[in-house]
Scaffold this active site. Structure first.
Site, PDB file in Angstrom:
ATOM      1  N   SER B 456       0.837  -1.191   0.000  1.00 24.64           N
ATOM      2  CA  SER B 456       0.000   0.000   0.000  1.00 24.64           C
ATOM      3  C   SER B 456       0.873   1.243   0.000  1.00 24.64           C
ATOM      4  CB  SER B 456      -0.916   0.002   1.221  1.00 24.64           C
ATOM      5  OG  SER B 456      -0.135  -0.051   2.391  1.00 24.64           O
ATOM      6  N   HIS B 477      -3.088  -3.470  -5.650  1.00 26.75           N
ATOM      7  CA  HIS B 477      -3.374  -2.975  -4.307  1.00 26.75           C
ATOM      8  C   HIS B 477      -4.855  -3.086  -3.983  1.00 26.75           C
ATOM      9  CE1 HIS B 477      -3.549   0.601  -1.311  1.00 26.75           C
ATOM     10  NE2 HIS B 477      -3.421  -0.551  -0.682  1.00 26.75           N
ATOM     11  N   GLU B 489      -6.057  -0.752  -7.021  1.00 32.03           N
ATOM     12  CA  GLU B 489      -5.089   0.092  -7.712  1.00 32.03           C
ATOM     13  C   GLU B 489      -4.075  -0.823  -8.396  1.00 32.03           C
ATOM     14  OE1 GLU B 489      -4.876   4.249  -5.168  1.00 32.03           O
ATOM     15  OE2 GLU B 489      -3.782   2.547  -4.384  1.00 32.03           O
ATOM     16  N   ASN B 527      -4.303   6.467  -0.979  1.00 37.31           N
ATOM     17  CA  ASN B 527      -3.619   6.805   0.270  1.00 37.31           C
ATOM     18  C   ASN B 527      -2.967   8.180   0.209  1.00 37.31           C
ATOM     19  OD1 ASN B 527      -4.372   4.560   1.667  1.00 37.31           O
ATOM     20  ND2 ASN B 527      -2.550   3.383   1.128  1.00 37.31           N
TER      21      ASN B 527
END
Lengths: 438, 735
Positions: B456, B477, B489, B527
């Protein structure tokens, strides 16, 4: 029945992979884990280790004695759940204690005859999950209830019910009783103890050695290549990684305290010197030697001969000597030609009886048509990593363990020839000759 | 409401006809045909050059023509409507037409709608009985057509999905759905379907009374025609019984209780952000028990109020985004993609177990490796728990669970990895460990296998360092919880091949996920954007904003949960780790507030330890007041209004998204919206983060950021890309 021999076959039959679950005494670590799941666990792993394609197995054969009601042809369920393609045929074989042995025999027959070149064989048994059965009266009641048309009729039928009908029949006890002799397996063992005058103490000593050898094997990591852990059903929360049976610190004193189980007054066989009922599974990957070589696979060993024989059902424990005798006659081998022997320990008394019979000129001449004794079955070559008394005996799977254990120990010690043999409830014996190239 | 005078209708509808291209009308004539089998008329739906049947205006006109033809043909005794498509009855109205109606403005839309409503009323009033034979999607307008039939027969196949999903596009059913459904199945059940927009299977529809009979799909045509012939012989219309009333409805005044409960539930769930379900409820409340004619008018009026609203436009926009993902392959390069049959997962933790479960749920064989067997058991137990909850909800049978679990094989060696088409690594977030693991994977996997990391926060390019052929290393991800979060992702490392990208992209889609391709940069999209957002939440706490106030404001804004709850959900330790990585990568603007470092404790890590910013007890949560006690907090100043609180958090996200775009990390602007909607649940009615920014106006955002920059610190400094847009008076989408 004649002895099957590799030299008469189109192709030699090799074992190129195999693994087993830990064996666990029924009612312990694997008690809620189904025979299907046990079988799938080892089948899937053997296929993964060999990196065999989904559609590269010609057939699957699994031994199983206590057929689960929800998986009548358990081999097919295992084949598909283990990831093989739907086009892979599969069938289940039942030869009591030698069911997995029979699966190996099917591999020999079919690959030997050129019907296929890759087979997944094995055996699985969950003796924890043997059902309780309704008695005849209750079964009858349920049947008639189904046909009763009106509620009044139904009520009438129900009113005939008697509470004692609820006493269940324990399927496993029925299964372990031979209907021909009327004896359960333990009682046939007691007969051998009497025939051969085998004392309680001798049996307990044998049992102790079985535990000591199994514990030593565990400690030295000798089961590492043999055992593949099971993550237990129903909730997959726990991994069982080792055999449950072997007791470190088992002693003659502890064994002596146990009461005879099958003949409470005069018997010698106790839960301590007999094998426990057990849950477990084994899978082996068999290939024609030619294919295994062309794919560059490691060959654990080949099977050069095998036979199943019949004997007195009330002395079924003598099965190994009957079958071994036939194999020796057919192949011309002598007992001393074997570097290692796995002889299943149904009962300590029964293994000792076989050892005594092998060495008895009288027994071999009268029963087996030899002109002298067959020979000595040496303690130091017999069940070197312990046997069923310590490890347990999941009926439908054991035969596969004998072959696997024997082959892996031959590899470890770099030995040439091994014998895997066992007695079969109902009065039969099986003997398999295993060879390993230098 | 139009009178059902044939001439009036013909005239009214002909006014439409003139606006439609002749070739479109001609195509409708081929798509929808009438045939006769003895006394039974059969209308067959088979949209030309399309997989789906849709109810465009042209098709509606064609249907009307046929209904009239049926009416005039007195030899006919019944009408059966059936589709030729393998898995679609009628997918609904043509969404591009809904958009068009929206652009036309309310009045015109209402008028147009009312005319088209007449088509189904015409069907309902045919002198002979009609039957809808339903297999496959029967949604929206399709459902409404079948509701206007006398009888409905559906298949029990899983592809048969029946429902009125209009609210999901920000509108309400407009062709009689709010009228005929409650009449047929009563208030409670129809509110459940209409307000949620959910769809149901044939058997559930039978249970609800929405269809009259369920048959296997292979027999649908045969059974429908048999029944059609029976109806033709009798030639009598069905007498509609009043809908089956629900339990509460039966009580005198009970229907008001039903409306009341439904409204409360809706408000609680939507925070008032979604007007469509509320409108649908209002229409039904107003019209239930009244005449069909006035009911239809009310429905059309309500529809016209909603169509073209920002919420509806945004929801339709998301629908199209979703459709575009279906066609996307993750790369423009022409590469062959091998479907994934065998996969392997490295690491049996929460993510590894969740990923293995997802794969198994879709029929993929999985090898799951960890170092110790107890860890593997934990991973299998995670997967089992997810399957078991499906069994408990009756979405899965026990035997299916057993089949699915058998697809996952645990191992402590790399056995079986050589057969994997893809390996997904989900071990601890430690670059050295990951590098080592990939070096091992390089040896045990087939050279054609794709090697994916579920990292991540680490660089995919770095993780690939020890792999010989780095082109097969890619990021995949997943978000936690894997089974629920739709986003994946797909990370393109420096040397990642198009083939690896396309394989992972396609695989993610086959798992039912929404993939977004992102170049390898710290935090990727989600993120990286959430980082400043969550960090700002910490600053705001220090500035005196209360936990519940802040979370309430963001929920009201449309986030599925507030930032404090999200921190707990993610895990305070994980958030801290990501924050440090982002700070390391982006410097001053991502400098963590002095908050997480202070409050983190080994049994105070968020939801997983039942203690974080909130305290968790069962399903309840309450603010953990102890957490703020030792911390120096300002008193909230008067100029820190609720509006400023929301802006500080959301505008930072917009600013960061602009940086991502200027660094060329995603392929298109909408990728950011996709990622934020499917990765964080970012307010769908706002159309995503950047649609939202555009609706506010970039210049306004920049000017607010400048003020914040002055008042609260340089982390608010608008990035160059954002300034450029503001200067040129452009939006993200209009640039």
């Amino acid at each position: 029945m004649k002895v099957w021999q590799a030299k008469e076959q189109k192709s030699k039959v090799a074992i190129v992979g195999g693994t087993r679950t830990p064996f666990a005494k029924a009612g312990t670590d694997l008690k809620k884990t189904s025979a299907v799941h046990l079988g799938v666990t080892v089948a899937r792993e053997v296929l993964a280790q060999a990196e065999i394609g989904d559609d590269s197995v010609d057939e699957v054969v699994f031994g199983n004695a206590g057929t689960p009601a929800n998986a009548a042809n358990i081999a097919r369920v295992i084949a598909l759940r283990a990831g093989l393609s739907q086009a892979t045929p599969a069938y289940t074989v039942h030869r009591n204690c030698a069911s997995a042995m029979e699966a190996v025999a099917q591999g020999c027959l079919k690959i030997g005859a050129g019907l296929g070149d890759t087979m997944l064989v094995g055996g699985t048994e969950s003796m924890s999950n043997m059902p309780l059965l309704f008695g005849e009266e209750l079964t009858e009641l349920f049947a008639t209830l189904n046909f009763a048309k009106s509620p009044t009729k139904k009520l009438q039928k129900i009113s005939g019910f008697r509470p004692q009908w609820l006493k269940p029949i324990v399927a496993i006890m029925e299964g372990l009783t031979d209907p021909i002799s009327g004896l359960n397996m333990g009682q046939t063992g007691e007969l051998l103890a009497r025939d051969f005058q085998i004392s309680r103490e001798t049996q307990d000593k044998f049992a102790l050695r079985s535990h000591q050898r199994a514990v030593a094997a565990q400690k030295e990591g000798r089961f590492k290549d043999e055992i593949f852990p099971v993550v237990t059903e129903p909730d997959f929360a726990k991994a069982v990684e080792q055999d449950v049976g072997p007791r470190d610190g088992q002693s003659l004193e502890a064994l002596a305290k146990l009461n005879p189980f099958f003949d409470k007054r005069n018997g010698t066989i106790t839960p301590g010197n007999a094998c426990p009922i057990t849950d477990g599974a084994v899978a082996l990957l068999m290939m024609s030697e030619a294919k295994a070589k062309s794919e560059g696979r490691e060959i654990l060993g080949t099977i050069s001969a095998y036979v199943f024989t019949g004997c007195d059902p009330s002395r079924m424990g003598m099965g190994p000597i009957y079958s071994t005798s036939e194999v020796l006659k057919a192949t011309g081998l002598a007992l001393k030609d074997f570097d290692l022997v796995e002889l299943n320990e149904a009962f300590s008394a029964q293994v000792i009886a076989n050892q005594m019979a092998f060495a008895s000129k009288k027994y071999c001449m009268e029963k087996l048509g030899w002109d002298k004794e067959i020979g000595e079955l040496k303690d130091e070559l017999l069940n070197v990593n312990g046997g069923a008394v310590a490890l347990g005996h999941p009926v439908g799977a054991t035969g596969g363990r004998l072959v696997l254990t024997c082959l892996l120990e031959m590899k470890r010690r770099n030995l040439r020839r091994g014998l895997a043999t066992l007695c079969i409830g109902g009065g039969q014996g099986a003997a398999f000759v295993l060879e390993r190239a230098e | 409401m139009l009178e059902l005078n044939k001439e009036t209708i013909r005239q009214e509808v002909n006014s439409f006809r003139a606006q439609i291209k002749p070739e479109t009308l001609a195509s409708s004539e081929k798509s929808i045909t009438l045939s006769r089998q003895g006394k039974m008329g059969v209308i067959t739906l088979d949209e030309q050059n399309s997989k789906a049947n849709k109810l465009s205006t042209s098709n509606m006109l064609r249907l009307l023509d046929l209904f009239m033809e049926v009416e005039e043909d007195t030899s006919l005794g019944s009408l059966v409507i059936i589709s030729k498509k393998p898995s679609i009855f009628i997918a609904g109205a043509d969404i591009s037409e809904i958009e068009f109606l929206g652009s036309q403005g309310g009045d015109k839309a209402g008028e147009a709608l009312m005319k088209l409503q007449a088509v189904f009323t015409y069907l309902e009033n045919l002198p002979i009985p009609s039957l809808a034979a339903i297999h496959g999607a029967c949604l929206g307008g399709g459902m409404e057509l079948s509701l206007a039939c006398d009888y409905r027969m559906a298949t029990d196949a899983p592809e048969t999905r029946i429902g009125l999903p209009e609210v999901m596009l920000g509108v309400i059913p407009g062709w009689g759905g709010t009228q005929r459904m409650p009449r047929l199945i009563g208030l409670e059940k129809s509110l459940d379907l209409i307000l949620s927009g959910r769809h149901i299977t044939g058997p559930s529809a039978l249970k609800m009374g929405l269809v009259d009979r369920v048959v296997p799909k292979e027999l649908l045509e045969q059974k429908a025609f048999e029944f059609g012939q029976e109806l033709a012989a009798k030639r009598t219309k069905r007498i509609r019984e009043a809908g089956k009333l629900g339990l509460v409805e039966k009580i005198p005044g009970g229907k008001y209780i039903v409306f009341d409960i439904a409204r409360k539930k809706l408000l609680e769930k939507s925070k008032g952000n979604y007007p469509a379900p509320l409108k649908a409820l209002e229409v039904i409340k107003k019209t239930y028990g009244g005449s069909l004619e006035s009911g239809l008018r009310t429905e059309a009026e309500a529809f016209s109020e909603l169509v073209g609203s920002p919420e509806s436009k945004n929801l339709i926009g998301i629908f199209y985004l979703n459709e575009s993902v279906k066609k996307d392959r993750g790369t423009d390069a022409e590469v062959a993609v091998k479907p994934v049959k065998h996969a392997a997962v490295l690491g049996a933790g929460v993510m590894g177990g969740g990923i293995a479960q997802l794969f198994a749920a879709k029929g993929v064989h999985v090898r799951m490796k960890d170092i110790q067997w107890p860890a593997i058991a934990k991973g299998l137990n995670t997967a089992y728990g997810l399957f078991k909850s499906r069994v408990k909800k009756r979405k899965m049978k026990q035997f299916e669970l057993e089949n699915a679990m058998a697809l996952i094989g645990g191992t402590t060696s790399y056995s079986g990895f050589g057969q994997a088409d893809i390996v997904v690594e989900a071990v601890v977030e430690d670059l050295e460990i990951k590098k080592k693991v990939f070096a091992e994977l390089d040896k045990v996997t087939s050279p054609n296998a794709v090697l994916a990391t579920n990292t991540s926060s680490l660089s995919v390019t770095h993780i690939a360092e020890k792999v010989k052929d780095k082109s097969r290393v890619v990021g995949m991800h997943f978000f936690n919880p894997v089974d629920k979060m739709p986003l994946v992702e797909v990370i393109r490392g420096k040397e990642t091949s198009d083939q690896a990208i396309a394989t992972v992209f396609q695989f993610a889609k086959s798992l039912g996920k929404t993939p977004v391709v992102v170049k390898d940069a710290p935090g990727f999209v989600v993120n990286r954007i959430l980082g400043p957002y969550l960090n700002e939440a910490a600053f705001l706490l220090l500035d005196g904003v209360e936990v519940e106030e802040m979370d309430g404001l963001m929920e009201k804004f449309g986030m599925p949960m507030g930032p404090c709850a999200l921190l707990d959900e993610v895990g305070l330790d994980v958030a801290q780790k990501v924050a440090k990585i982002l700070y390391g990568a982006f410097g001053e603007r991502m400098k963590p507030a002095n908050f997480l470092d202070t409050i983190i404790d080994k049994d105070r890590l968020g939801k997983k330890t039942k203690k974080g910013i909130y305290l968790y007890e069962g399903k309840e949560k309450s603010v953990n007041s102890a957490i703020l006690e030792g911390i120096e907090r300002k008193k909230r100043s008067a100029d820190l209004t609720d509006e400023v609180v929301v802006k500080r958090m959301t505008y930072l996200m917009v600013n960061e998204a602009a940086s991502i775009l200027s660094e060329d990390l995603v392929r298109r602007v909408s990728d950011i919206d996709l990622a934020m909607i499917f990765g964080t649940g970012f307010a769908p009615f706002r159309g995503g983060l950047l649609r939202y920014a555009d609706s506010v106006g970039i210049a306004k955002i920049v000017s607010d950021l400048e003020i914040f920059n002055h008042n609260y610190g340089m982390r608010f400094q608008p990035c160059d890309h954002l300034r450029r847009l503001a200067v040129k008076d452009q939006g993200f989408y209009s640039a």
